[in-house]
Design an enzyme around this catalytic site. Structure first.
Site, mmCIF file in Angstrom:
data_model
loop_
_atom_site.group_PDB
_atom_site.id
_atom_site.type_symbol
_atom_site.label_atom_id
_atom_site.label_comp_id
_atom_site.label_asym_id
_atom_site.label_seq_id
_atom_site.Cartn_x
_atom_site.Cartn_y
_atom_site.Cartn_z
ATOM 1 N N ASP A 89 0.864 -1.187 0.000
ATOM 2 C CA ASP A 89 0.000 0.000 0.000
ATOM 3 C C ASP A 89 0.897 1.233 0.000
ATOM 4 O O ASP A 89 1.548 1.531 1.010
ATOM 5 C CB ASP A 89 -0.908 0.021 1.231
ATOM 6 C CG ASP A 89 -2.032 -1.011 1.166
ATOM 7 O OD1 ASP A 89 -1.920 -1.970 0.372
ATOM 8 O OD2 ASP A 89 -2.998 -0.872 1.939
ATOM 9 N N LYS A 151 -6.847 3.381 -3.185
ATOM 10 C CA LYS A 151 -7.221 3.329 -1.763
ATOM 11 C C LYS A 151 -7.469 4.737 -1.251
ATOM 12 O O LYS A 151 -6.750 5.674 -1.599
ATOM 13 C CB LYS A 151 -6.097 2.638 -0.985
ATOM 14 C CG LYS A 151 -6.259 2.615 0.532
ATOM 15 C CD LYS A 151 -5.079 1.881 1.183
ATOM 16 C CE LYS A 151 -5.082 2.039 2.695
ATOM 17 N NZ LYS A 151 -3.919 1.355 3.329
ATOM 18 N N LYS A 180 -10.042 0.140 -2.274
ATOM 19 C CA LYS A 180 -9.911 -0.172 -0.850
ATOM 20 C C LYS A 180 -10.333 1.045 -0.037
ATOM 21 O O LYS A 180 -9.840 2.150 -0.254
ATOM 22 C CB LYS A 180 -8.472 -0.564 -0.500
ATOM 23 C CG LYS A 180 -8.257 -0.821 0.998
ATOM 24 C CD LYS A 180 -6.846 -1.316 1.297
ATOM 25 C CE LYS A 180 -6.583 -1.400 2.804
ATOM 26 N NZ LYS A 180 -5.228 -1.908 3.109
#
Length: 220
Positions: A89, A151, A180
């Site tokens: 991430d 995300k 996400k």
């Protein structure tokens, strides 16, 4: 629906201790979460403890500001994967996005995607700091750079995921990328709102409470 497989069970506080890491590892095994998400310093230990468990190890790159150089993010990514991370991430260069230096933002993401060598890359755009137009552009750049997910948030910038942002991001990337939602997802109600908006992964420190909420709701 297997709710647990939507959840990255997350502990990213700077003061996280080995005992706390052990706790989320044990919880992830018990509830069969998709992954645990921890800071890079904990990746090797977590990967050893989760070996053959089916729970993935996710870590964060350029976190939480996104303001390190691309070369640094590439090194962090390579090091994390060497230590056993299977999902990455990363935080975009938010200032470059706001400057309109879109090529720099895309190259930054591409550097991490290349270093990840086929591992899943989720691109954190930090929605709370962006206009809707910037959220769309950041999502488009993540898509163009070959990432797997876009995300919402780090959880460190004073705001988290909203269903509206999740929907905007999903509408932008379509079926090519997943979304996400992270930051402030603390209950089954929050979880369901994000899934309904288009998220397919939830980053949460409250994974156990979410699943327990699911279990308690199912008693009625």
């Amino acid at each position: 629906m297997n709710y647990a497989k939507f959840i990255d069970h997350t502990l990213l506080k700077p003061e996280s201790t080995r005992q706390q890491i052990d706790q989320i590892i044990d919880e992830a095994k018990e509830y069969n979460f998709k992954s645990i998400c921890v800071n890079p310093t904990h990746v090797k230990y977590a990967a050893e403890r989760l070996n053959d468990s089916g729970v993935l190890v996710c870590t964060v790159i350029g976190f939480p500001l996104g303001a390190t150089t691309t070369a640094t993010k590439i090194f962090e990514t390579e090091d994390a994967i060497k230590n056993g991370a299977t999902e990455i991430d990363m935080v975009i260069n938010i200032g470059a996005l706001k400057d309109g230096r879109f090529e720099d933002v895309q190259k930054d993401i591409e550097g991490v995607v290349g270093a990840a060598n086929g591992k899943t890359v989720k691109v954190i755009i930090e929605t709370v700091l962006l206009s809707d137009e910037e959220k769309v552009k950041a999502s488009e750049l993540a898509k163009a750079a070959g990432a797997d997910f876009v995300k919402t948030s780090t959880g460190f910038a004073g705001g988290g995921a909203t269903p509206e942002d999740v929907k905007l991001m999903k509408d932008t990337v379509g079926d090519e990328l997943e979304v996400k939602a992270s930051g402030g997802v603390r209950s089954l109600e929050d979880f369901n709102k994000m899934i309904d908006a288009g998220a397919t992964r939830i980053g949460a420190s409250a994974g156990v409470q979410i699943i327990q909420g699911l279990e308690s709701d199912s008693d009625y």
